[in-house]
Motif scaffolding. Structure first.
Motif, short mmCIF file in Angstrom:
data_model
loop_
_atom_site.label_atom_id
_atom_site.label_comp_id
_atom_site.label_asym_id
_atom_site.label_seq_id
_atom_site.Cartn_x
_atom_site.Cartn_y
_atom_site.Cartn_z
N ILE A 226 40.38 31.84 -2.23
CA ILE A 226 39.68 31.92 -3.53
C ILE A 226 39.91 30.63 -4.33
O ILE A 226 38.98 30.06 -4.91
N ALA A 227 41.16 30.16 -4.33
CA ALA A 227 41.49 28.94 -5.07
C ALA A 227 40.79 27.73 -4.47
O ALA A 227 40.24 26.88 -5.20
N PHE A 228 40.78 27.62 -3.15
CA PHE A 228 40.11 26.50 -2.47
C PHE A 228 38.62 26.49 -2.82
O PHE A 228 38.05 25.44 -3.13
N ARG A 229 37.99 27.65 -2.76
CA ARG A 229 36.55 27.72 -3.05
C ARG A 229 36.27 27.29 -4.49
O ARG A 229 35.32 26.56 -4.76
N LYS A 230 37.11 27.71 -5.41
CA LYS A 230 36.93 27.37 -6.83
C LYS A 230 37.00 25.85 -7.04
O LYS A 230 36.12 25.26 -7.67
N TYR A 231 38.05 25.21 -6.52
CA TYR A 231 38.23 23.78 -6.75
C TYR A 231 37.19 22.95 -5.99
O TYR A 231 36.70 21.93 -6.50
N LEU A 232 36.86 23.37 -4.77
CA LEU A 232 35.85 22.63 -4.00
C LEU A 232 34.47 22.72 -4.64
O LEU A 232 33.70 21.77 -4.59
N SER A 233 34.16 23.87 -5.23
CA SER A 233 32.87 24.02 -5.92
C SER A 233 32.75 23.03 -7.07
O SER A 233 31.69 22.43 -7.30
N LYS A 234 33.85 22.83 -7.79
CA LYS A 234 33.86 21.81 -8.86
C LYS A 234 33.66 20.42 -8.26
O LYS A 234 32.95 19.59 -8.83
N GLY A 235 34.28 20.20 -7.10
CA GLY A 235 34.14 18.91 -6.43
C GLY A 235 32.72 18.64 -6.00
O GLY A 235 32.24 17.50 -6.05
N VAL A 236 32.02 19.68 -5.55
CA VAL A 236 30.62 19.54 -5.14
C VAL A 236 29.77 19.09 -6.34
O VAL A 236 28.95 18.17 -6.24
N GLU A 237 29.94 19.74 -7.47
CA GLU A 237 29.16 19.40 -8.67
C GLU A 237 29.46 17.98 -9.13
O GLU A 237 28.54 17.23 -9.49
N ASN A 238 30.74 17.58 -9.11
CA ASN A 238 31.10 16.22 -9.50
C ASN A 238 30.53 15.19 -8.53
O ASN A 238 30.12 14.09 -8.92
N SER A 239 30.50 15.55 -7.24
CA SER A 239 29.96 14.65 -6.22
C SER A 239 28.48 14.38 -6.46
O SER A 239 28.01 13.24 -6.35
#
Length: 683
Positions: free
Chosen positions: A428-441
């Motif tokens: 759950i934590a990985f998905r949350k932080y990676l989703s933010k990374g996708v938007e920033n990318s």
């Protein structure tokens, strides 16, 4: 344990097969890697020689002759000889490299005043002239693959290793030079000697009966990667497998030496989240170099050396605290500074050996050997196997076995639930932080790419050549004496930045921390309390406890290996998404090549950003789930099988190993006590 295996009956049975497999699974020789980085002339070879007590092993002293290949140094515990095991790249790899080098020269035949172009041209000239002298000029890659050029090294043609064996370190060093060193001042024309370092992948040097290296391998690492794909892959593989890294630089410029700090910055993610490095030792060499001293007395020189050493340590520690990128992977407690003098260690002119800090590094290597986990794992496994054999010989406790089995299965179910719960939280934590990374990318990819495609201070002609090399090499290129260019890492940087902190928390390299918040290491069937209540099956429960330890060790190894692949999956997925674009860009020729390459790359990224970064995120999550599924399956199946075989087997005659069990138990208890007293150095 071979003697035990030989005494087991030949008849086929579940427990017999189980015991034989368990004995075969015992491991004894997993080596700990210590990687050594440093620019030419920093004193790496002298440092390694001093630390292992072999003054003449690795050649040093010539600035023109720099180490060009990876050198591994380990103990030869089987022979009194000094040995060098030389591994070559394949003929196909060399032919591919020749084609690439000659194409580069053809594309840049008119070398102008661009400094980067001149350096790259000299680098290629140096490499080809080392192997062929002047004969490579005006010849094709096919011509240069003629066997006549490799008469001295038939092993290269036969895809075999070359083994050198000598009586002394000095003799071996002299024989190895042509395979490890690039000496640019070794004559000209036909009189020039042949140097085969461009064809060498790695050299492993073995020192007889060196107990500091019994379970440790020191790796002298050239630079930060290699243009040759095979050597570059090996470089990355070794760097990510190092449990400790030594960064070596001269003391006089330790805090200000840009190249040394750049090595640390560029390799930090490979060593940290992408690797298993627990400690970084920043080693300032030549601490005895004193200039302009007003006091030439022995006491005055010593005092000045100590003063300079203290100042250097303060400045280096201060510089490390500024490295935000590195500190995402390593805390302050992982970083330690040493000030050493290899010369003084041997000559003792101004300093005693202890004052050179070389003994501190020797003590560190000795601790790595003493804490070598495979020794304990082997003894623990042997103790468990012998306990099971002795326990299986007693057949009068069937009723109690069933009761114990019931409790063990309930404990296993409860513990597996706790593991699964913790791993679900991680996903759950990985998905949350990676989703933010996708938007920033998506928001920043154009800006990040612009800075890479239009670098400041580089001429159009010079960058045309660099970008051509980048796209030909699937997004990466290492210019001579420059930082590596990696478009894939640049594009993945928002994703890696978003997950770095959570990743390090989930997969820590620090010695006291364990993966998944320690939930796997907390896993227990509670055999200790069961032994107190069911003494008749004590031996079987001892076996289960050792199996539990062995299984957790196996899982930690698997996690350590897979976590590197999970972390690297972001960049690898980006590279895969960019492959078609790179191939198209590499095909451009003519007047507008640079413009066309830039436009092709930018257009591809902007048109695919909504999919590309999401795919990279899902790739990491998929690999994380695969690892978690493997962990749960291993916990459940391994312990279930061990419970059944140890407590639910039919009556079966087995040999008596009571004396052997008593002896191994004493050794096991001694090792366990030592492990508890010492801080473990490796997973």
């Amino acid at each position: 344990m071979r003697f035990v295996q030989q005494r087991l009956p030949n008849q086929d049975s579940n427990i017999n097969r189980f015991l034989r497999n368990k004995i075969s699974d015992l491991e004894t020789d997993k080596r700990v890697l210590v990687g050594v980085f440093g620019k030419t002339g920093a004193g790496k070879s002298s440092l390694i020689n001093a630390v292992i007590g072999e003054k003449n092993l690795l050649p040093s002293g010539s600035i023109s002759a720099c180490t060009s290949v990876m050198i591994k140094v380990e103990a030869n515990m089987k022979s009194p000889k000094y040995e060098a095991d030389i591994e070559f790249i394949t003929k196909e790899e060399w032919k591919d490299e020749l084609w690439s080098l000659l194409n580069f020269l053809g594309d840049n035949a008119d070398v102008g005043n661009d400094q980067d172009e001149e350096e790259d041209y000299r680098d290629i000239d140096e490499k080809l002239s080392a192997v062929y002298g002047e004969e490579w000029r005006n010849k094709s890659a096919d011509d240069l693959m003629d066997n006549k050029y490799f008469k001295e090294i038939p092993e290269f043609l036969q895809s075999k290793r070359k083994i050198l064996t000598c009586e002394s370190a000095k003799e071996l060093s002299a024989k190895c030079v042509k395979y490890t060193k690039n000496d640019s001042k070794d004559g000209d024309g036909k009189d020039r000697k042949r140097w085969y370092w461009p064809l060498v992948k790695c050299v492993t040097v073995r020192v007889p009966k060196n107990y500091l290296l019994q379970h440790v391998t020191i790796v002298d690492l050239p630079g930060t990667g290699d243009r040759n794909k095979s050597r570059d892959e090996m470089w990355k593989s070794v760097v990510e497998s190092c449990s400790t890294v030594w960064i070596v630089t001269e003391l006089n410029r330790a805090a200000a030496e840009k190249e040394t700090w750049e090595i640390l910055k560029s390799a930090s993610s490979i060593m940290g989240n992408g690797g298993e490095c627990q400690q970084i030792h920043f080693i300032c060499t030549k601490s005895d170099n004193i200039e302009d001293s007003d006091d030439s007395s022995a006491a005055g020189v010593r005092a000045l050396i100590f003063k300079k050493n203290m100042k250097a340590k303060e400045e280096v520690n201060k510089e490390f605290k500024k490295l935000n990128k590195v500190k995402k992977h390593f805390g302050d407690d992982c970083f330690k500074v040493f000030t050493v003098s290899s010369k003084e260690f041997f000559k003792k002119r101004h300093l005693e050996p202890d004052e050179t800090e070389i003994p501190k590094l020797q003590e560190f290597l000795q601790n790595l050997n003493d804490c070598h986990s495979e020794t304990f794992n082997y003894v623990s496994g042997a103790y468990g196997i012998l306990s099971l054999i002795q326990g299986a010989r007693h057949t009068e406790v069937a009723g109690k076995k069933n009761e114990v089995c019931t409790e063990l299965n309930e404990n296993k179910r409860r513990e597996c639930y706790e593991v699964q719960k913790s791993m679900n939280d991680t996903e759950i934590a990985f998905r949350k932080y990676l989703s933010k990374g996708v938007e920033n990318s998506k928001k920043t990819c154009q800006e990040k790419l612009e800075s890479n495609l239009n670098p400041k201070g580089v001429s159009g002609r010079g960058f045309h050549r660099i970008l051509k090399c980048v796209v030909r090499n699937h997004g990466t290129y290492k210019p001579k004496n420059k930082k590596q260019i990696n478009l894939n890492e640049t594009l993945a940087s928002c994703l890696t930045d978003s997950i770095d902190e959570e990743f390090r928390k989930t997969f820590p390299n620090e010695r006291k921390c364990k993966p998944f918040n320690g939930v796997i290491n907390k896993f227990s069937l509670d055999t200790k309390s069961l032994i107190e209540r069911f003494t008749d099956v004590k031996l079987q429960l001892i076996f289960l406890k050792t199996e539990e330890i062995k299984m957790k060790t196996k899982l930690n190894k698997e996690i350590r290996d897979r976590k590197k692949k999970i972390y690297n999956s972001l960049t690898e997925r980006i590279e895969k998404s960019m492959k078609e674009c790179y191939e198209k860009a590499a095909g451009f020729k003519g007047e507008d090549t640079l413009k066309n390459m830039k436009e092709t790359i930018m257009k591809h990224v902007l048109s695919s950003k909504d999919i590309m970064f999401e795919q990279a995120k899902e790739e990491m999550l998929s690999r994380l789930r695969d690892l978690m599924d493997y962990i749960l399956k291993t916990l459940e199946e391994t312990m279930q099988k061990s419970i059944e075989l140890s407590l639910k087997t039919d009556d079966y005659p087995l040999p008596d190993f009571e004396a052997e069990l008593e002896e191994v138990q004493k050794y096991y208890n001694d090792l366990k006590k030592r492990q508890e007293e010492e801080t473990p150095q490796i997973w």
